[in-house]
Design a protein around this motif. Structure first.
Motif, mmCIF file in Angstrom:
data_model
loop_
_atom_site.group_PDB
_atom_site.id
_atom_site.type_symbol
_atom_site.label_atom_id
_atom_site.label_comp_id
_atom_site.label_asym_id
_atom_site.label_seq_id
_atom_site.Cartn_x
_atom_site.Cartn_y
_atom_site.Cartn_z
ATOM 1 N N ALA A 1 10.786 -2.383 12.017
ATOM 2 C CA ALA A 1 11.696 -2.795 10.943
ATOM 3 C C ALA A 1 10.950 -3.568 9.860
ATOM 4 C CB ALA A 1 12.836 -3.640 11.504
ATOM 5 N N ALA A 2 9.989 -4.385 10.258
ATOM 6 C CA ALA A 2 9.210 -5.149 9.281
ATOM 7 C C ALA A 2 8.369 -4.213 8.418
ATOM 8 C CB ALA A 2 8.321 -6.163 9.987
ATOM 9 N N ILE A 3 7.779 -3.190 9.045
ATOM 10 C CA ILE A 3 6.988 -2.210 8.300
ATOM 11 C C ILE A 3 7.886 -1.458 7.324
ATOM 12 C CG2 ILE A 3 5.641 -0.082 8.498
ATOM 13 C CD1 ILE A 3 4.657 -1.189 11.257
ATOM 14 N N SER A 4 9.022 -1.002 7.802
ATOM 15 C CA SER A 4 9.969 -0.267 6.964
ATOM 16 C C SER A 4 10.444 -1.104 5.791
ATOM 17 C CB SER A 4 11.170 0.180 7.805
ATOM 18 O OG SER A 4 12.125 0.830 6.996
ATOM 19 N N ASN A 5 10.818 -2.334 6.057
ATOM 20 C CA ASN A 5 11.302 -3.219 4.986
ATOM 21 C C ASN A 5 10.213 -3.468 3.942
ATOM 22 O OD1 ASN A 5 13.876 -3.457 6.039
ATOM 23 N ND2 ASN A 5 13.416 -5.323 7.159
ATOM 24 N N TYR A 6 8.984 -3.618 4.382
ATOM 25 C CA TYR A 6 7.870 -3.826 3.457
ATOM 26 C C TYR A 6 7.651 -2.594 2.588
ATOM 27 C CZ TYR A 6 3.079 -4.399 1.783
ATOM 28 O OH TYR A 6 1.957 -4.471 0.988
ATOM 29 N N LEU A 7 7.611 -1.423 3.211
ATOM 30 C CA LEU A 7 7.345 -0.195 2.469
ATOM 31 C C LEU A 7 8.496 0.193 1.546
ATOM 32 C CD1 LEU A 7 5.551 1.900 5.224
ATOM 33 C CD2 LEU A 7 4.520 0.625 3.328
ATOM 34 N N ASN A 8 9.695 -0.318 1.832
ATOM 35 C CA ASN A 8 10.869 -0.037 0.996
ATOM 36 C C ASN A 8 11.221 -1.194 0.069
ATOM 37 O OD1 ASN A 8 11.710 2.685 1.858
ATOM 38 N ND2 ASN A 8 11.846 1.705 3.859
ATOM 39 N N MET B 1 -5.605 0.889 -6.703
ATOM 40 C CA MET B 1 -4.444 1.172 -5.900
ATOM 41 C C MET B 1 -4.026 -0.120 -5.192
ATOM 42 S SD MET B 1 -4.043 3.973 -2.777
ATOM 43 C CE MET B 1 -4.111 5.381 -3.833
ATOM 44 N N LYS B 2 -2.755 -0.382 -5.194
ATOM 45 C CA LYS B 2 -2.239 -1.567 -4.515
ATOM 46 C C LYS B 2 -2.212 -1.331 -3.006
ATOM 47 C CE LYS B 2 0.535 -2.967 -8.418
ATOM 48 N NZ LYS B 2 1.851 -3.285 -8.941
ATOM 49 N N ILE B 3 -2.188 -2.416 -2.247
ATOM 50 C CA ILE B 3 -2.234 -2.330 -0.792
ATOM 51 C C ILE B 3 -1.080 -1.488 -0.255
ATOM 52 C CG2 ILE B 3 -2.116 -3.630 1.376
ATOM 53 C CD1 ILE B 3 -3.481 -5.953 -0.115
ATOM 54 N N LYS B 4 0.130 -1.757 -0.738
ATOM 55 C CA LYS B 4 1.305 -1.019 -0.257
ATOM 56 C C LYS B 4 1.149 0.473 -0.528
ATOM 57 C CE LYS B 4 5.149 -3.020 -0.834
ATOM 58 N NZ LYS B 4 6.326 -3.660 -1.373
ATOM 59 N N GLU B 5 0.649 0.822 -1.708
ATOM 60 C CA GLU B 5 0.441 2.228 -2.053
ATOM 61 C C GLU B 5 -0.597 2.872 -1.139
ATOM 62 O OE1 GLU B 5 -0.724 1.762 -6.104
ATOM 63 O OE2 GLU B 5 1.331 1.754 -6.844
ATOM 64 N N ALA B 6 -1.647 2.131 -0.820
ATOM 65 C CA ALA B 6 -2.690 2.650 0.070
ATOM 66 C C ALA B 6 -2.124 2.903 1.467
ATOM 67 C CB ALA B 6 -3.863 1.674 0.134
ATOM 68 N N ILE B 7 -1.316 1.983 1.954
ATOM 69 C CA ILE B 7 -0.697 2.147 3.272
ATOM 70 C C ILE B 7 0.196 3.382 3.276
ATOM 71 C CG2 ILE B 7 0.967 1.149 4.901
ATOM 72 C CD1 ILE B 7 -0.164 -1.623 4.059
ATOM 73 N N GLN B 8 1.032 3.521 2.245
ATOM 74 C CA GLN B 8 1.920 4.678 2.155
ATOM 75 C C GLN B 8 1.129 5.982 2.088
ATOM 76 O OE1 GLN B 8 4.072 3.176 -1.253
ATOM 77 N NE2 GLN B 8 5.895 2.790 -0.019
ATOM 78 N N TRP B 9 0.036 5.996 1.340
ATOM 79 C CA TRP B 9 -0.783 7.184 1.199
ATOM 80 C C TRP B 9 -1.399 7.589 2.537
ATOM 81 C CZ3 TRP B 9 -5.733 8.901 1.912
ATOM 82 C CH2 TRP B 9 -6.079 10.094 1.275
ATOM 83 N N VAL B 10 -1.954 6.608 3.249
ATOM 84 C CA VAL B 10 -2.587 6.894 4.539
ATOM 85 C C VAL B 10 -1.552 7.382 5.554
ATOM 86 C CG1 VAL B 10 -3.832 5.889 6.502
ATOM 87 C CG2 VAL B 10 -4.525 5.334 4.169
ATOM 88 N N ILE B 11 -0.411 6.720 5.608
ATOM 89 C CA ILE B 11 0.649 7.135 6.539
ATOM 90 C C ILE B 11 1.051 8.584 6.268
ATOM 91 C CG2 ILE B 11 3.099 6.810 7.075
ATOM 92 C CD1 ILE B 11 2.632 3.794 6.830
ATOM 93 N N LYS B 12 1.246 8.906 5.010
ATOM 94 C CA LYS B 12 1.674 10.262 4.642
ATOM 95 C C LYS B 12 0.591 11.291 4.950
ATOM 96 C CE LYS B 12 3.194 13.069 0.764
ATOM 97 N NZ LYS B 12 3.485 13.117 -0.663
ATOM 98 N N ASN B 13 -0.636 11.024 4.557
ATOM 99 C CA ASN B 13 -1.706 12.002 4.693
ATOM 100 C C ASN B 13 -2.249 12.152 6.106
ATOM 101 O OD1 ASN B 13 -2.363 13.191 1.921
ATOM 102 N ND2 ASN B 13 -2.025 11.027 1.521
ATOM 103 N N ARG B 14 -2.008 11.166 6.943
ATOM 104 C CA ARG B 14 -2.428 11.275 8.343
ATOM 105 C C ARG B 14 -1.246 11.587 9.252
ATOM 106 N NH1 ARG B 14 -6.408 6.104 9.103
ATOM 107 N NH2 ARG B 14 -7.880 6.628 7.448
ATOM 108 N N SER B 15 -0.077 11.782 8.645
ATOM 109 C CA SER B 15 1.154 12.084 9.397
ATOM 110 C C SER B 15 1.411 11.063 10.501
ATOM 111 C CB SER B 15 1.090 13.496 9.989
ATOM 112 O OG SER B 15 0.962 14.445 8.959
ATOM 113 N N ILE B 16 1.273 9.789 10.145
ATOM 114 C CA ILE B 16 1.528 8.688 11.071
ATOM 115 C C ILE B 16 2.950 8.193 10.826
ATOM 116 C CG2 ILE B 16 0.879 6.330 11.713
ATOM 117 C CD1 ILE B 16 -1.947 6.991 10.656
ATOM 118 N N THR B 17 3.703 8.011 11.882
ATOM 119 C CA THR B 17 5.052 7.477 11.715
ATOM 120 C C THR B 17 5.005 5.950 11.725
ATOM 121 O OG1 THR B 17 5.547 7.382 14.091
ATOM 122 C CG2 THR B 17 6.040 9.469 12.940
ATOM 123 N N GLN B 18 6.046 5.351 11.195
ATOM 124 C CA GLN B 18 6.138 3.894 11.216
ATOM 125 C C GLN B 18 6.223 3.400 12.655
ATOM 126 O OE1 GLN B 18 9.241 2.582 8.551
ATOM 127 N NE2 GLN B 18 8.366 3.698 6.837
#
Length: 66
Positions: free
Chosen positions: A30-37, A1-18
């Motif tokens: 904004a930096a987090i959002s731009n990276y994830l998008n 799993m790539k780093i970005k995918e791992a971050i997205q997975w953890v955010i989603k599964n732990r219900s953490i907002t940006q």
């Protein structure tokens, strides 16, 4: 799993907002959002703060070319 995918997975599964992640890490929302998008890359120090805050272990393999 790539780093970005791992971050997205953890955010989603732990219900953490940006926004929450931004407050926890000091990395701009904004930096987090731009990276994830896929709009920009993060500096290595910002990426390290995020993976540390989320408890993601990162392993990097370096290949030598001839």
């Amino acid at each position: 799993m790539k780093i970005k995918e791992a971050i997205q997975w953890v955010i989603k599964n732990r219900s953490i907002t940006q926004k929450e992640l931004s407050k926890k890490t000091g990395v701009r929302e904004a930096a987090i959002s731009n990276y994830l998008n896929n709009k920009s890359e993060l500096r290595s120090d910002a990426l390290q703060k995020i993976v540390d805050a989320l408890g993601i272990e990162v392993s990097i393999k370096i290949f030598k070319t001839k």
